[in-house]
Design an enzyme around this catalytic site. Structure first.
Site, PDB file in Angstrom:
ATOM      1  N   SER A  30       0.835  -1.207   0.000  1.00  0.00           N
ATOM      2  CA  SER A  30       0.000   0.000   0.000  1.00  0.00           C
ATOM      3  C   SER A  30       0.872   1.260   0.000  1.00  0.00           C
ATOM      4  O   SER A  30       1.656   1.458  -0.918  1.00  0.00           O
ATOM      5  CB  SER A  30      -0.951  -0.048   1.198  1.00  0.00           C
ATOM      6  OG  SER A  30      -2.000   0.877   1.055  1.00  0.00           O
ATOM      7  N   ASP A  34      -0.754  -4.739  -3.591  1.00  0.00           N
ATOM      8  CA  ASP A  34      -2.135  -4.253  -3.566  1.00  0.00           C
ATOM      9  C   ASP A  34      -2.244  -2.731  -3.491  1.00  0.00           C
ATOM     10  O   ASP A  34      -2.846  -2.182  -2.558  1.00  0.00           O
ATOM     11  CB  ASP A  34      -2.907  -4.886  -2.404  1.00  0.00           C
ATOM     12  CG  ASP A  34      -4.410  -4.921  -2.701  1.00  0.00           C
ATOM     13  OD1 ASP A  34      -4.758  -5.187  -3.858  1.00  0.00           O
ATOM     14  OD2 ASP A  34      -5.217  -4.677  -1.788  1.00  0.00           O
ATOM     15  N   HIS A  53      -6.739  -7.259   1.461  1.00  0.00           N
ATOM     16  CA  HIS A  53      -5.810  -6.165   1.170  1.00  0.00           C
ATOM     17  C   HIS A  53      -4.403  -6.451   1.686  1.00  0.00           C
ATOM     18  O   HIS A  53      -3.417  -6.125   1.025  1.00  0.00           O
ATOM     19  CB  HIS A  53      -6.345  -4.876   1.791  1.00  0.00           C
ATOM     20  CG  HIS A  53      -5.439  -3.696   1.640  1.00  0.00           C
ATOM     21  ND1 HIS A  53      -4.961  -3.273   0.409  1.00  0.00           N
ATOM     22  CD2 HIS A  53      -4.909  -2.841   2.566  1.00  0.00           C
ATOM     23  CE1 HIS A  53      -4.188  -2.207   0.581  1.00  0.00           C
ATOM     24  NE2 HIS A  53      -4.131  -1.929   1.872  1.00  0.00           N
TER      25      HIS A  53
END
Length: 400
Positions: A205, A233, A359
């Site tokens: 992220s 992700d 995630h």
């Protein structure tokens, strides 16, 4: 068509449907019993769909609660890394909490040692990569290095001056990371034979954005050791849109729990951690004890809100344009933005999708992530390829 024939057809269809449903529920039951991330084929994993556990939605009440024995024996950092070191970075006014494992053995038939360096995302910690680091070390039989750390404002990393103005923009995170990389390279990584070191930066992220923008700021010497960069992700367009929903997420996310085990349970209940073995090491690092016996979340993401708009700007274009090998691992059906679509069509980076992960890919699917990273290292490091030739070894036979 006679009524009797219709009835037979209906019964036949019902029986087939029943068999399918029985098989489906049995498969789901076996998946929950295994409680792990099943392996798929490389380079893309399109295995089983996401598994949703049944939860009551109340803190501490779940069908997947850990027993009293498990609660008294949660794993610690030393189960995953060999070393924990508090690194002083005076130029960044930080004492950075780090975890690492150095290579313990060398391959005789390879000239490369992969060094995996991880950067977590907002609200997480270095132990988010604990299970992944362990899998990498196991699969490579100690022939790799793994480094993780807590970024500013997270877990056990502290500012030297508590009353100093604190900034959480992307540039501040980048400068921290570059300073830490320089320290690691000089004190740890350079101790290995330099011709053998292949560094791979892995960011989840926000960490993916930091890895991407940190590369151009590294010294030329260190840049030469960077084999590739992996983002977990993160898609610029989707990330910027998601920032608009963070306030709602924070309003529905408790900051205080009765115990650390309740905190672990809650994150598993709400599928923020889909693999309990990862949650049991990653979640405790996010909380600090209170005098009352309760635990409180260390990082308050609301304090980051003035800096959110700096985190992902121009990420996709910059990632695609990096002059190193690149890997993007996405969870589920995350859509690519225009820059990533064009880059993928041009073969600028490798794309892998884990359909059955949330995630936090490194936590939910540590085995598949490890296999993918090892594959990425092997296919992009030419020093692992030894080409043998018989040139000049055969005598020329002349015609007589």
């Amino acid at each position: 068509m006679s009524d009797d024939l219709r009835r037979k057809i209906a019964l036949s269809q019902f029986e087939r449907a029943k068999n399918v449903l029985d098989a489906t529920f049995q498969e789901a039951y076996e998946d929950d019993e295994n409680d792990g991330d099943a392996l798929g084929s490389l380079p893309s994993f399109n295995g089983q769909s996401n598994r949703n556990r049944k939860y009551t939605g109340k803190t501490g009440s779940t069908t997947d609660r850990i027993s009293s024995k498990e609660k008294s024996s949660l794993p610690t950092w030393s189960d995953f890394f060999d070393n924990k070191e508090l690194v002083s970075l005076p130029d960044r006014d930080l004492d950075v909490n780090t975890y690492y494992t150095l290579p313990t053995s060398l391959l005789s038939n390879t000239t490369s040692i992969p060094i995996f360096i991880f950067h977590h995302g907002a609200g997480s910690s270095g132990l988010s990569f604990a299970n992944l680091a362990k899998e990498l070390n196991t699969k490579l039989e100690g022939r790799c290095g793994c480094f993780a750390f807590d970024a500013r404002g997270h877990a056990e990393t502290k500012f030297k001056k508590a009353d100093a103005p604190i900034c959480f923009d992307r540039d501040s995170f980048i400068k921290d990371f570059v300073s830490l990389l320089n320290y690691w390279f000089k004190s740890k990584i350079s101790q290995e034979p330099l011709q053998k070191v292949s560094v791979i930066l892995i960011g989840h992220s926000l960490g993916g954005s930091i890895c991407t923008f940190a590369y151009p700021k590294l010294s030329t010497e260190l840049q030469k050791k960077i084999l590739g960069i992996t983002m977990l992700d993160i898609v610029e367009e989707a990330a910027i849109m998601a920032l608009n929903k963070v306030e709602h997420f924070l309003q529905n996310t408790p900051n205080v729990f009765e115990s650390i085990n309740d905190a672990v349970d809650w994150h598993v209940q709400h599928a923020l951690s889909r693999l309990r073995s990862s949650a049991e090491i990653a979640i405790p690092a996010l909380f600090a004890p209170l005098k009352s016996g309760k635990v409180v979340r260390i990082t308050n993401l609301k304090t980051f809100s003035p800096f959110w708009d700096t985190w992902f700007t121009d990420l996709s274009h910059s990632f695609v344009g990096l002059p190193v090998s690149k890997l993007l691992i996405l969870a589920g059906n995350e859509n690519l933005d225009k820059e990533l679509i064009v880059g993928q069509m041009q073969g600028k980076y490798q794309l892998v999708v884990f359909q059955d992960s949330g995630h936090f890919i490194q936590e939910d699917s540590p085995i598949k992530t490890a296999i993918t990273l090892i594959d990425f290292w092997k296919r992009n490091d030419s020093r692992n390829v030894v080409i043998k030739t018989n040139w000049g070894q055969h005598k020329t036979v002349q015609n007589t």
